[in-house]
Design a protein around this motif. Structure first.
Motif, PDB file in Angstrom:
ATOM      1  N   VAL A   3       0.874  -1.304  -0.048  1.00 43.99           N
ATOM      2  CA  VAL A   3      -0.069  -0.174   0.094  1.00 43.99           C
ATOM      3  C   VAL A   3       0.905   1.245   0.102  1.00 43.99           C
ATOM      4  O   VAL A   3       0.570   2.197  -0.702  1.00 43.99           O
ATOM      5  CB  VAL A   3      -0.905   0.102   1.216  1.00 43.99           C
ATOM      6  N   ASP A   4       2.069   1.274   0.552  1.00 46.39           N
ATOM      7  CA  ASP A   4       2.893   2.230   0.733  1.00 46.39           C
ATOM      8  C   ASP A   4       3.605   2.636  -0.661  1.00 46.39           C
ATOM      9  O   ASP A   4       4.042   3.837  -0.797  1.00 46.39           O
ATOM     10  CB  ASP A   4       4.102   1.986   1.779  1.00 46.39           C
ATOM     11  N   ASP A   5       3.351   1.835  -1.501  1.00 48.46           N
ATOM     12  CA  ASP A   5       3.805   2.269  -2.958  1.00 48.46           C
ATOM     13  C   ASP A   5       3.029   3.254  -3.477  1.00 48.46           C
ATOM     14  O   ASP A   5       3.516   3.974  -4.529  1.00 48.46           O
ATOM     15  CB  ASP A   5       3.930   0.941  -3.820  1.00 48.46           C
ATOM     16  N   PHE A   6       1.815   3.707  -2.860  1.00 45.48           N
ATOM     17  CA  PHE A   6       0.959   4.476  -3.815  1.00 45.48           C
ATOM     18  C   PHE A   6       1.008   5.690  -2.630  1.00 45.48           C
ATOM     19  O   PHE A   6      -0.076   6.505  -2.704  1.00 45.48           O
ATOM     20  CB  PHE A   6      -0.522   3.940  -3.789  1.00 45.48           C
ATOM     21  N   ASP A   7       1.821   5.876  -1.776  1.00 43.87           N
ATOM     22  CA  ASP A   7       1.846   7.239  -0.980  1.00 43.87           C
ATOM     23  C   ASP A   7       2.590   8.284  -1.649  1.00 43.87           C
ATOM     24  O   ASP A   7       3.067   8.283  -2.762  1.00 43.87           O
ATOM     25  CB  ASP A   7       2.542   6.912   0.352  1.00 43.87           C
ATOM     26  N   PHE A   8       2.334   9.662  -1.359  1.00 45.40           N
ATOM     27  CA  PHE A   8       2.720  10.771  -1.874  1.00 45.40           C
ATOM     28  C   PHE A   8       2.668  11.911  -0.671  1.00 45.40           C
ATOM     29  O   PHE A   8       1.829  11.900   0.217  1.00 45.40           O
ATOM     30  CB  PHE A   8       2.332  10.952  -3.095  1.00 45.40           C
ATOM     31  N   GLU A   9       3.347  12.955  -0.980  1.00 43.19           N
ATOM     32  CA  GLU A   9       3.427  14.056   0.016  1.00 43.19           C
ATOM     33  C   GLU A   9       2.495  15.198  -0.344  1.00 43.19           C
ATOM     34  O   GLU A   9       2.279  15.372  -1.552  1.00 43.19           O
ATOM     35  CB  GLU A   9       4.639  14.878   0.210  1.00 43.19           C
ATOM     36  N   LEU A  10       1.451  15.263   0.279  1.00 44.21           N
ATOM     37  CA  LEU A  10       0.520  16.265   0.099  1.00 44.21           C
ATOM     38  C   LEU A  10       0.046  17.390   1.136  1.00 44.21           C
ATOM     39  O   LEU A  10      -0.193  16.995   2.264  1.00 44.21           O
ATOM     40  CB  LEU A  10      -1.044  15.871   0.048  1.00 44.21           C
ATOM     41  N   PRO A  11       0.564  18.680   0.886  1.00 44.05           N
ATOM     42  CA  PRO A  11       0.432  19.510   1.892  1.00 44.05           C
ATOM     43  C   PRO A  11      -1.200  19.758   2.367  1.00 44.05           C
ATOM     44  O   PRO A  11      -2.028  19.814   1.284  1.00 44.05           O
ATOM     45  CB  PRO A  11       0.988  20.950   1.219  1.00 44.05           C
ATOM     46  N   GLU A  12      -1.537  20.060   3.568  1.00 45.54           N
ATOM     47  CA  GLU A  12      -2.807  20.139   3.891  1.00 45.54           C
ATOM     48  C   GLU A  12      -3.495  21.429   3.361  1.00 45.54           C
ATOM     49  O   GLU A  12      -4.554  21.343   3.127  1.00 45.54           O
ATOM     50  CB  GLU A  12      -2.985  20.068   5.334  1.00 45.54           C
ATOM     51  N   LYS A 308      -2.425   6.582  -0.922  1.00 44.99           N
ATOM     52  CA  LYS A 308      -2.528   5.201  -0.493  1.00 44.99           C
ATOM     53  C   LYS A 308      -4.111   4.551  -0.429  1.00 44.99           C
ATOM     54  O   LYS A 308      -4.509   3.891   0.428  1.00 44.99           O
ATOM     55  CB  LYS A 308      -1.978   4.943   0.842  1.00 44.99           C
ATOM     56  N   SER A 309      -4.831   5.281  -1.248  1.00 43.15           N
ATOM     57  CA  SER A 309      -6.331   4.902  -1.319  1.00 43.15           C
ATOM     58  C   SER A 309      -6.516   4.077  -2.803  1.00 43.15           C
ATOM     59  O   SER A 309      -5.779   4.009  -3.502  1.00 43.15           O
ATOM     60  CB  SER A 309      -7.214   6.405  -1.686  1.00 43.15           C
ATOM     61  N   THR A 310      -7.780   3.310  -2.639  1.00 41.90           N
ATOM     62  CA  THR A 310      -8.087   2.262  -3.519  1.00 41.90           C
ATOM     63  C   THR A 310      -8.157   3.161  -4.895  1.00 41.90           C
ATOM     64  O   THR A 310      -8.000   2.575  -5.861  1.00 41.90           O
ATOM     65  CB  THR A 310      -9.396   1.493  -3.227  1.00 41.90           C
ATOM     66  N   LEU A 311      -8.598   4.491  -4.679  1.00 44.57           N
ATOM     67  CA  LEU A 311      -8.886   5.114  -6.134  1.00 44.57           C
ATOM     68  C   LEU A 311      -7.381   5.575  -6.680  1.00 44.57           C
ATOM     69  O   LEU A 311      -7.498   5.552  -7.758  1.00 44.57           O
ATOM     70  CB  LEU A 311      -9.748   6.629  -5.577  1.00 44.57           C
ATOM     71  N   VAL A 312      -6.166   5.998  -5.939  1.00 45.21           N
ATOM     72  CA  VAL A 312      -5.146   6.110  -6.741  1.00 45.21           C
ATOM     73  C   VAL A 312      -4.571   4.825  -7.255  1.00 45.21           C
ATOM     74  O   VAL A 312      -4.080   4.829  -8.327  1.00 45.21           O
ATOM     75  CB  VAL A 312      -3.951   6.502  -5.374  1.00 45.21           C
ATOM     76  N   MET A 313      -5.010   3.555  -6.696  1.00 43.51           N
ATOM     77  CA  MET A 313      -4.735   2.376  -7.378  1.00 43.51           C
ATOM     78  C   MET A 313      -5.419   2.320  -8.663  1.00 43.51           C
ATOM     79  O   MET A 313      -4.861   1.702  -9.444  1.00 43.51           O
ATOM     80  CB  MET A 313      -4.655   1.302  -6.421  1.00 43.51           C
ATOM     81  N   LEU A 314      -6.616   2.590  -8.641  1.00 43.27           N
ATOM     82  CA  LEU A 314      -7.521   2.410  -9.964  1.00 43.27           C
ATOM     83  C   LEU A 314      -6.874   3.065 -10.980  1.00 43.27           C
ATOM     84  O   LEU A 314      -6.464   2.857 -12.191  1.00 43.27           O
ATOM     85  CB  LEU A 314      -8.746   2.720  -9.532  1.00 43.27           C
ATOM     86  N   VAL A 315      -6.312   4.624 -10.593  1.00 44.28           N
ATOM     87  CA  VAL A 315      -5.916   5.349 -11.902  1.00 44.28           C
ATOM     88  C   VAL A 315      -4.660   4.754 -12.123  1.00 44.28           C
ATOM     89  O   VAL A 315      -4.297   5.017 -13.449  1.00 44.28           O
ATOM     90  CB  VAL A 315      -6.003   6.920 -11.425  1.00 44.28           C
ATOM     91  N   SER A 316      -3.817   4.144 -11.432  1.00 42.76           N
ATOM     92  CA  SER A 316      -2.470   3.850 -11.539  1.00 42.76           C
ATOM     93  C   SER A 316      -2.522   2.651 -12.600  1.00 42.76           C
ATOM     94  O   SER A 316      -1.679   2.288 -13.279  1.00 42.76           O
ATOM     95  CB  SER A 316      -1.705   3.497 -10.240  1.00 42.76           C
TER      96      SER A 316
END
Length: 348
Positions: A3-12, A308-316
């Protein structure tokens, strides 16, 4: 895959808290899935990215005011219920917060009739995992009218601002009530802009998928392959099936508006007979992540999603993990607005 393979930095600060005053005034990042090339546009330039003969597939689900705030009569403790789906009659699957002491038999009260009596009662009938509870409501009158009076729009937890206009968390084509969250990629459209696309020669098709528990739950496993999606109800009509088949036969692209439309289309693809899309309905728990081969979706309009969401995984799965994460890093650098009320991305 981890799951960590789909992590990224996002400023709040990039998490959009309120919708823009004009639906179509958002920005649009386009990503060529074959080359990884990105470009930057205004949302209305989607008209130039679509072609005559393409079919745009919209999810016409309508969000119900599914968030109820009540109390436990014995302690006065404040309880929040999020209605996820109607099971039968007045029985509902819900997500409770806090849920720890909500055992079967626990009663909850909502609203006041002006004389000290509640407008709505709920009794917990079964416990589930991670805050899920089945409840049965009792009341006088019409449930939907009480829900409209007592309920709030179920905005995601990362949105802290109050929404003053409920309709801004609905698409302009929302029709079939039953969703616990909006299909947010569709929030960018207006009726005049959709008419412009039709005048260009773009076809419009509708599906329904009622967004449920999967939207509100994080990944349940460290390994992507071990995650289980929560089932959601969908419908794809004969009219839409015929239009999809016609589009494919003429060489047009099927463009899913949002991950909910994409998941519905790919569920229908798994049920195709003799290479033809057929009308279908039921429950889908399809989980799309890299390695999946799309059968119906040629292009996707979507918002920017949680790390790390399922949605990022879908677009990936559609454009490749590295290409998507590179596009996300570029979006962060250029200060795109993220999540439900944020900007859009077109993968083609």
């Amino acid at each position: 895959m981890n799951v960590d393979d789909f992590d990224f930095e996002l400023p709040e600060s990039l998490i959009a808290q309120t919708p823009l005053s004009e639906r179509t005034s958002s920005r649009l990042l386009s990503l060529n899935k074959a080359t990884g090339e990105t470009r930057h546009h205004r949302f209305t330039e989607l008209e130039e990215l679509l072609r005559a003969g393409d079919t745009l597939v919209l999810n016409d689900t309508r969000v119900i005011p599914a968030r109820l705030i009540g109390v436990k009569p014995d302690t006065g403790a404040r309880i929040e219920l999020l209605l996820l789906r109607q099971l039968s009659g007045d029985r509902w699957e819900t997500l409770a917060k806090p849920a720890k002491r909500l055992r079967p038999g626990t009663e909850l009260l909502f609203g006041d009739d002006g004389g000290g009596a509640p407008l709505l009662r709920a009794k917990v009938t079964a416990e589930g995992e991670m805050g899920a509870r089945e409840v049965e409501f009792s009341y006088d009158g019409i449930f939907n009218e009480l829900l409209d009076k007592l309920g709030e729009m179920p905005l995601p937890p990362y949105i802290k601002e109050r929404l003053h206009d409920r309709e801004r968390y609905q698409t302009v084509y929302a029709k079939n009530e039953g969703s616990a969250a909006a299909p947010t990629a569709g929030l960018h459209f207006t009726e005049p802009f959709l008419r412009r696309l039709v005048e260009k020669g773009v076809r419009i098709a509708y599906i329904t998928l009622h967004v449920g528990l999967g939207t509100f739950r994080p990944m349940s496993a460290e390994r992507v392959e071990e995650h289980k999606m929560h089932a959601e109800y969908f419908e794809l009509s004969r009219e839409t099936a015929a239009l999809l088949n016609e589009t494919r036969s003429r060489g047009g692209r099927i463009v899913a508006v949002g991950t909910t439309s994409a998941r519905t289309l790919e569920t229908a693809a798994s049920r195709m007979a003799d290479g033809q899309v057929e009308a279908c309905s039921g429950w889908t728990d399809i989980f799309i992540y890299p390695g999946y081969t799309f059968r119906l979706v040629d292009a996707l309009l979507t918002n920017f999603h949680l790390p790390k969401s399922t949605l990022v995984m879908l677009v990936s799965a559609l454009a490749g993990r590295e290409a998507v994460l590179n596009a996300y890093r570029e979006a962060v650098e250029r200060q795109y607005r993220f999540f439900s009320f944020g900007d859009a991305m077109f993968i083609y």
